[in-house]
Write a protein that holds these residues in place. Structure first.
Motif, PDB file in Angstrom:
ATOM      1  N   ASP A  13       0.797  -1.222   0.000  1.00  0.00           N
ATOM      2  CA  ASP A  13       0.000   0.000   0.000  1.00  0.00           C
ATOM      3  C   ASP A  13       0.833   1.277   0.000  1.00  0.00           C
ATOM      4  OD1 ASP A  13      -2.420  -1.324  -0.048  1.00  0.00           O
ATOM      5  OD2 ASP A  13      -2.920  -0.922   2.041  1.00  0.00           O
ATOM      6  N   TRP A  14       1.998   1.264   0.640  1.00  0.00           N
ATOM      7  CA  TRP A  14       2.662   2.522   0.932  1.00  0.00           C
ATOM      8  C   TRP A  14       4.023   2.752   0.291  1.00  0.00           C
ATOM      9  CZ3 TRP A  14      -0.265   6.215   2.578  1.00  0.00           C
ATOM     10  CH2 TRP A  14      -1.398   5.920   3.311  1.00  0.00           C
ATOM     11  N   ALA A  15       4.683   1.741  -0.232  1.00  0.00           N
ATOM     12  CA  ALA A  15       5.997   1.945  -0.865  1.00  0.00           C
ATOM     13  C   ALA A  15       5.793   2.301  -2.335  1.00  0.00           C
ATOM     14  CB  ALA A  15       6.873   0.707  -0.702  1.00  0.00           C
ATOM     15  N   LEU A  16       5.063   3.362  -2.550  1.00  0.00           N
ATOM     16  CA  LEU A  16       4.651   3.773  -3.890  1.00  0.00           C
ATOM     17  C   LEU A  16       5.664   4.756  -4.478  1.00  0.00           C
ATOM     18  CD1 LEU A  16       0.894   4.213  -2.997  1.00  0.00           C
ATOM     19  CD2 LEU A  16       1.965   2.282  -4.182  1.00  0.00           C
ATOM     20  N   PRO A  17       5.864   4.699  -5.790  1.00  0.00           N
ATOM     21  CA  PRO A  17       6.947   5.476  -6.404  1.00  0.00           C
ATOM     22  C   PRO A  17       6.728   6.975  -6.533  1.00  0.00           C
ATOM     23  CG  PRO A  17       5.840   4.141  -8.060  1.00  0.00           C
ATOM     24  CD  PRO A  17       5.265   3.761  -6.728  1.00  0.00           C
ATOM     25  N   THR A  18       5.485   7.441  -6.513  1.00  0.00           N
ATOM     26  CA  THR A  18       5.283   8.889  -6.705  1.00  0.00           C
ATOM     27  C   THR A  18       4.515   9.500  -5.541  1.00  0.00           C
ATOM     28  OG1 THR A  18       3.162   8.725  -7.882  1.00  0.00           O
ATOM     29  CG2 THR A  18       5.187   8.556  -9.217  1.00  0.00           C
ATOM     30  N   LEU A  23       8.576   4.077   2.029  1.00  0.00           N
ATOM     31  CA  LEU A  23       7.754   4.005   3.240  1.00  0.00           C
ATOM     32  C   LEU A  23       7.947   5.263   4.089  1.00  0.00           C
ATOM     33  CD1 LEU A  23       8.023   0.296   4.486  1.00  0.00           C
ATOM     34  CD2 LEU A  23       6.066   1.414   3.411  1.00  0.00           C
ATOM     35  N   LEU A  24       9.183   5.740   4.164  1.00  0.00           N
ATOM     36  CA  LEU A  24       9.440   6.976   4.913  1.00  0.00           C
ATOM     37  C   LEU A  24       8.732   8.160   4.266  1.00  0.00           C
ATOM     38  CD1 LEU A  24      13.229   6.590   5.773  1.00  0.00           C
ATOM     39  CD2 LEU A  24      11.291   6.406   7.341  1.00  0.00           C
ATOM     40  N   PHE A  25       8.782   8.243   2.942  1.00  0.00           N
ATOM     41  CA  PHE A  25       8.062   9.314   2.243  1.00  0.00           C
ATOM     42  C   PHE A  25       6.572   9.253   2.585  1.00  0.00           C
ATOM     43  CE2 PHE A  25      11.228   9.418  -1.588  1.00  0.00           C
ATOM     44  CZ  PHE A  25      12.139  10.134  -0.842  1.00  0.00           C
ATOM     45  N   SER A  26       6.013   8.053   2.585  1.00  0.00           N
ATOM     46  CA  SER A  26       4.585   7.900   2.909  1.00  0.00           C
ATOM     47  C   SER A  26       4.305   8.272   4.350  1.00  0.00           C
ATOM     48  CB  SER A  26       4.129   6.461   2.635  1.00  0.00           C
ATOM     49  OG  SER A  26       4.053   6.228   1.250  1.00  0.00           O
ATOM     50  N   MET A  27       5.199   7.904   5.254  1.00  0.00           N
ATOM     51  CA  MET A  27       5.017   8.245   6.666  1.00  0.00           C
ATOM     52  C   MET A  27       4.956   9.760   6.836  1.00  0.00           C
ATOM     53  SD  MET A  27       7.533   8.120   9.897  1.00  0.00           S
ATOM     54  CE  MET A  27       8.223   9.603   9.215  1.00  0.00           C
ATOM     55  N   ILE A  28       5.829  10.476   6.129  1.00  0.00           N
ATOM     56  CA  ILE A  28       5.834  11.934   6.218  1.00  0.00           C
ATOM     57  C   ILE A  28       4.503  12.493   5.720  1.00  0.00           C
ATOM     58  CG2 ILE A  28       6.884  14.033   5.277  1.00  0.00           C
ATOM     59  CD1 ILE A  28       9.554  12.322   5.212  1.00  0.00           C
ATOM     60  N   LEU A  29       4.037  11.986   4.596  1.00  0.00           N
ATOM     61  CA  LEU A  29       2.770  12.445   4.033  1.00  0.00           C
ATOM     62  C   LEU A  29       1.597  12.139   4.963  1.00  0.00           C
ATOM     63  CD1 LEU A  29       1.825  13.780   1.344  1.00  0.00           C
ATOM     64  CD2 LEU A  29       1.261  11.484   0.590  1.00  0.00           C
ATOM     65  N   VAL A  30       1.613  10.971   5.562  1.00  0.00           N
ATOM     66  CA  VAL A  30       0.543  10.554   6.475  1.00  0.00           C
ATOM     67  C   VAL A  30       0.627  11.320   7.799  1.00  0.00           C
ATOM     68  CG1 VAL A  30      -0.259   8.590   7.861  1.00  0.00           C
ATOM     69  CG2 VAL A  30       0.155   8.317   5.414  1.00  0.00           C
ATOM     70  N   SER A  31       1.813  11.739   8.192  1.00  0.00           N
ATOM     71  CA  SER A  31       1.966  12.430   9.478  1.00  0.00           C
ATOM     72  C   SER A  31       1.112  13.692   9.554  1.00  0.00           C
ATOM     73  CB  SER A  31       3.437  12.764   9.750  1.00  0.00           C
ATOM     74  OG  SER A  31       3.889  13.815   8.917  1.00  0.00           O
ATOM     75  N   TYR A  32       0.951  14.375   8.441  1.00  0.00           N
ATOM     76  CA  TYR A  32       0.108  15.575   8.445  1.00  0.00           C
ATOM     77  C   TYR A  32      -1.344  15.220   8.747  1.00  0.00           C
ATOM     78  CZ  TYR A  32       4.057  18.062   6.469  1.00  0.00           C
ATOM     79  OH  TYR A  32       5.294  18.622   6.276  1.00  0.00           O
ATOM     80  N   ALA A  33      -1.825  14.162   8.131  1.00  0.00           N
ATOM     81  CA  ALA A  33      -3.211  13.734   8.374  1.00  0.00           C
ATOM     82  C   ALA A  33      -3.398  13.312   9.828  1.00  0.00           C
ATOM     83  CB  ALA A  33      -3.589  12.589   7.432  1.00  0.00           C
ATOM     84  N   VAL A  34      -2.431  12.592  10.370  1.00  0.00           N
ATOM     85  CA  VAL A  34      -2.539  12.049  11.726  1.00  0.00           C
ATOM     86  C   VAL A  34      -2.312  13.129  12.788  1.00  0.00           C
ATOM     87  CG1 VAL A  34      -1.480  10.427  13.367  1.00  0.00           C
ATOM     88  CG2 VAL A  34      -1.919   9.714  11.006  1.00  0.00           C
ATOM     89  N   ASN A  35      -1.286  13.933  12.626  1.00  0.00           N
ATOM     90  CA  ASN A  35      -0.874  14.862  13.680  1.00  0.00           C
ATOM     91  C   ASN A  35      -1.391  16.286  13.543  1.00  0.00           C
ATOM     92  OD1 ASN A  35       0.748  12.933  15.053  1.00  0.00           O
ATOM     93  ND2 ASN A  35       2.282  13.169  13.458  1.00  0.00           N
ATOM     94  N   VAL A  36      -1.808  16.676  12.351  1.00  0.00           N
ATOM     95  CA  VAL A  36      -2.215  18.065  12.141  1.00  0.00           C
ATOM     96  C   VAL A  36      -3.689  18.160  11.754  1.00  0.00           C
ATOM     97  CG1 VAL A  36      -1.770  20.181  10.834  1.00  0.00           C
ATOM     98  CG2 VAL A  36       0.142  18.699  11.463  1.00  0.00           C
ATOM     99  N   PHE A  37      -4.053  17.516  10.641  1.00  0.00           N
ATOM    100  CA  PHE A  37      -5.398  17.681  10.100  1.00  0.00           C
ATOM    101  C   PHE A  37      -6.450  16.827  10.796  1.00  0.00           C
ATOM    102  CE2 PHE A  37      -2.833  18.170   5.977  1.00  0.00           C
ATOM    103  CZ  PHE A  37      -2.578  19.499   6.218  1.00  0.00           C
ATOM    104  N   GLU A  38      -6.029  15.701  11.354  1.00  0.00           N
ATOM    105  CA  GLU A  38      -6.929  14.725  11.977  1.00  0.00           C
ATOM    106  C   GLU A  38      -8.000  14.251  10.997  1.00  0.00           C
ATOM    107  OE1 GLU A  38      -8.245  16.497  15.659  1.00  0.00           O
ATOM    108  OE2 GLU A  38      -6.251  16.268  16.559  1.00  0.00           O
ATOM    109  N   GLN A  39      -7.631  14.196   9.742  1.00  0.00           N
ATOM    110  CA  GLN A  39      -8.474  13.656   8.677  1.00  0.00           C
ATOM    111  C   GLN A  39      -7.567  13.428   7.464  1.00  0.00           C
ATOM    112  OE1 GLN A  39     -11.327  16.861   8.278  1.00  0.00           O
ATOM    113  NE2 GLN A  39     -10.248  17.715   6.526  1.00  0.00           N
TER     114      GLN A  39
END
Length: 114
Positions: A22-27, A79-95
């Motif tokens: 799901d998350w080790a995506l190239p772009t 995976l790290l790139f995805s974690m960074i992208l997801v961190s905004y949803a989890v820690n900031v936007f909460e959506q």
């Protein structure tokens, strides 16, 4: 070892292999689309699995030439790139989506050099 049993991630990070598909995506766009397709529970599970391993993953990748990463390390970087992208949803936007952005979006025309 056959191709079917090749590890997806480097030694020491194999517990993160369930997240590769799901998350080790190239772009960036693919990673963002995946974020939008998940609910907050799924995003939180992914983030909570990857974030504690981020420093170790970065330290491992820092020992290698980023222009010539083996496939397992390239997946770990993604995976790290995805974690960074997801961190905004989890820690900031909460959506998963960006709040109050309406129909605004941007396209990434060029991916970062790796």
């Amino acid at each position: 070892m056959t191709a079917a049993t090749q590890p997806l991630l480097p030694e020491g990070f194999r517990e993160l292999e369930p997240y590769v598909v799901d998350w080790a995506l190239p772009t960036r766009q693919e990673r963002y689309d995946m974020r939008l397709s998940k609910d907050m529970t799924e995003l939180g599970v992914f983030y909570d699995a990857i974030a504690p391993r981020a420093e170790a993953a970065i330290a491992h990748l820092d020992t290698l030439d980023l222009d010539a990463l083996p496939e397992p390390e390239l997946r770990l970087l993604r995976l790290l790139f995805s974690m960074i992208l997801v961190s905004y949803a989890v820690n900031v936007f909460e959506q998963p989506s960006i709040p109050d952005a309406g129909a605004a979006f941007f396209d990434t025309l060029v991916e970062p050099a790796v």
